[in-house]
Design a protein around this motif. Structure first.
Motif, short mmCIF file in Angstrom:
data_model
loop_
_atom_site.label_atom_id
_atom_site.label_comp_id
_atom_site.label_asym_id
_atom_site.label_seq_id
_atom_site.Cartn_x
_atom_site.Cartn_y
_atom_site.Cartn_z
N UNK A 21 -17.01 -17.06 5.33
CA UNK A 21 -18.38 -16.98 4.82
C UNK A 21 -18.67 -18.18 3.93
N UNK A 22 -17.71 -18.53 3.08
CA UNK A 22 -17.90 -19.70 2.21
C UNK A 22 -18.02 -20.98 3.02
N UNK A 23 -17.26 -21.07 4.13
CA UNK A 23 -17.35 -22.28 4.96
C UNK A 23 -18.74 -22.42 5.57
N UNK A 24 -19.39 -21.29 5.88
CA UNK A 24 -20.76 -21.34 6.39
C UNK A 24 -21.71 -21.87 5.32
N UNK A 25 -21.52 -21.41 4.08
CA UNK A 25 -22.36 -21.89 3.00
C UNK A 25 -22.14 -23.39 2.75
N UNK A 26 -20.88 -23.83 2.89
CA UNK A 26 -20.58 -25.25 2.74
C UNK A 26 -21.28 -26.06 3.83
N UNK A 27 -21.24 -25.56 5.07
CA UNK A 27 -21.92 -26.24 6.17
C UNK A 27 -23.42 -26.33 5.90
N UNK A 28 -23.97 -25.26 5.37
CA UNK A 28 -25.39 -25.22 5.01
C UNK A 28 -25.71 -26.32 4.01
N UNK A 29 -24.91 -26.40 2.94
CA UNK A 29 -25.15 -27.41 1.92
C UNK A 29 -24.86 -28.82 2.43
N UNK A 30 -23.82 -28.97 3.27
CA UNK A 30 -23.49 -30.29 3.80
C UNK A 30 -24.63 -30.84 4.63
N UNK A 31 -25.31 -29.97 5.37
CA UNK A 31 -26.48 -30.42 6.13
C UNK A 31 -27.54 -30.97 5.19
N UNK A 32 -27.73 -30.28 4.07
CA UNK A 32 -28.69 -30.77 3.09
C UNK A 32 -28.27 -32.09 2.48
N UNK A 33 -26.95 -32.24 2.21
CA UNK A 33 -26.45 -33.48 1.64
C UNK A 33 -26.77 -34.66 2.56
N UNK A 34 -26.59 -34.47 3.85
CA UNK A 34 -26.83 -35.56 4.80
C UNK A 34 -28.31 -35.91 4.93
N UNK A 35 -29.18 -34.91 4.78
CA UNK A 35 -30.59 -35.13 5.10
C UNK A 35 -31.51 -35.15 3.89
#
Length: 369
Positions: A21-35
């Motif tokens: 579940x935490x890895x999903x949240x990290x993916x969510x935030x990482x997308x924001x970091x890139x964009x």
């Protein structure tokens, strides 16, 4: 979004661990970091309103995936789409509102307007939580998912009605403009030159990242108090009542100095720790008080940033602040998974109060210097 109070439960019921579940949240935030920063520059160079209606359509697609094909990879794809949605709106909304108010000679009302806007959104979120309980009990995840998709479509339709009077910077209005790359360079250059802008940029993630990350775990914290799953949305409504109150106080609290701001963070941090460690539904009221204080601090940090930015790169620099928030949030997700694995959700929430105490001390020290 009726999925909000139950989507963490959906992930757990699908068989995902806390780490997954935490890895999903990290993916969510990482997308924001890139964009985050590129999307802010797009908003400054092109149309802010266009980004605000496009984003919710992507969110609708992601939520549909979650309930139609619930699996780790469907959840991951949905979070990527949701991350793109957040990046497109972050910076664009604040810049659009501030400059439209400024055009009317009412920029001084930004804190009050944004505070009320957040409050209306949070009241809608509470209404959705109230509806989610009986709808989930009667029809399960597909029903709350369908309602969430509908909410996204209504959000997109609303965004198309926002006023936007600024000329695009890319020359699409028939005039020459600096374009996306030049707008990005101008925004970053302003942050490099102006110390007050840099300080305001750092304050935003310092006050918004940790509690924003904790918000994703609140259904699990509430569930650990021993209540039934169908009761979780109602206790989350209490949390959002606190957040709404914090938003409504933004206008009067705009006069808070550094000392007052530090006291606000300290009281909120202590309430978070105390409420979490009780492990009872009554403790959620203290967590609600803490979230209200953190929301107020978040709005005030954004207000201070907007007052310091020059108009040309407003969305770009607001997105830089959001980039910092997303980067810190990723660290919080990773740290939370480790803390919850060792001591449970209550201990993890309590320990996450520490960064706010540190920020309060730094803020008060800066005032003395």
């Amino acid at each position: 979004m009726l999925l909000y109070p139950v989507y963490a439960l959906l992930f757990a019921d699908t068989g995902l661990s806390v780490w997954q579940i935490s890895s999903l949240f990290v993916l969510w935030s990482a997308t924001g970091v890139l964009l985050e920063v590129p999307s802010g520059a797009w908003a400054d160079a092109f149309s802010r309103r266009a980004l605000l209606w496009l984003g919710p359509l992507l969110g609708a697609a992601g939520f549909a995936l979650w309930v139609l094909v619930p699996s780790y990879w469907a959840f991951a794809a949905g979070f990527v789409l949701w991350g793109v949605r957040g990046a497109l709106g972050s910076g664009a909304l604040e810049a659009l509102v501030y400059e439209e108010l400024e055009r009317l000679g009412a920029a001084h009302r930004y804190a009050r307007v944004m505070g009320r806007a957040h409050a209306v959104g949070q009241a809608a979120a509470m209404a959705a939580m109230g509806l989610a309980g009986p709808l989930f009990a009667a029809h399960g995840y597909p029903a709350v998912g369908a309602a969430s998709v509908l909410a996204c479509l209504l959000c997109a339709a609303t965004a198309t009605r926002f006023p936007e009077h600024r000329a695009p910077a890319d020359g699409t209005d028939g005039t020459e403009g600096p374009g996306w790359a030049a707008t990005l360079r101008a925004g970053l250059g302003e942050a490099h030159r102006d110390r007050s802008v840099r300080g305001a940029l750092l304050l935003v993630p310092a006050v918004s990242a940790v509690w924003g990350a904790l918000d994703e775990y609140t259904p699990l914290l509430v569930r650990d108090t021993g209540v039934a799953d169908a009761t979780v949305p109602y206790l989350l409504m209490l949390l959002w009542a606190g957040v709404t109150a914090g938003s409504l106080l933004a206008g009067p609290a705009e006069r808070l100095g550094r000392t007052g701001f530090a006291v606000l963070l300290t009281v909120s941090a202590l309430a978070l720790a105390a409420g979490a460690v009780t492990g009872t539904p009554a403790g959620i009221a203290l967590v609600a008080l803490a979230f209200g204080g953190f929301q107020l601090a978040t709005v005030l940090a954004d207000v201070r940033l907007q007052h310091r930015i020059e108009d040309g790169a407003r969305a770009t620099l607001t997105s830089v602040a959001s980039l910092g928030t997303e980067a810190v949030t990723i660290g919080v997700y990773a740290g939370y998974a480790a803390l919850a694995g060792l001591g449970g959700h209550a201990a993890a929430f309590a320990l996450c109060a520490v960064p706010y105490l540190v920020t309060a001390v730094v803020t008060a020290s800066a005032r003395r210097r």
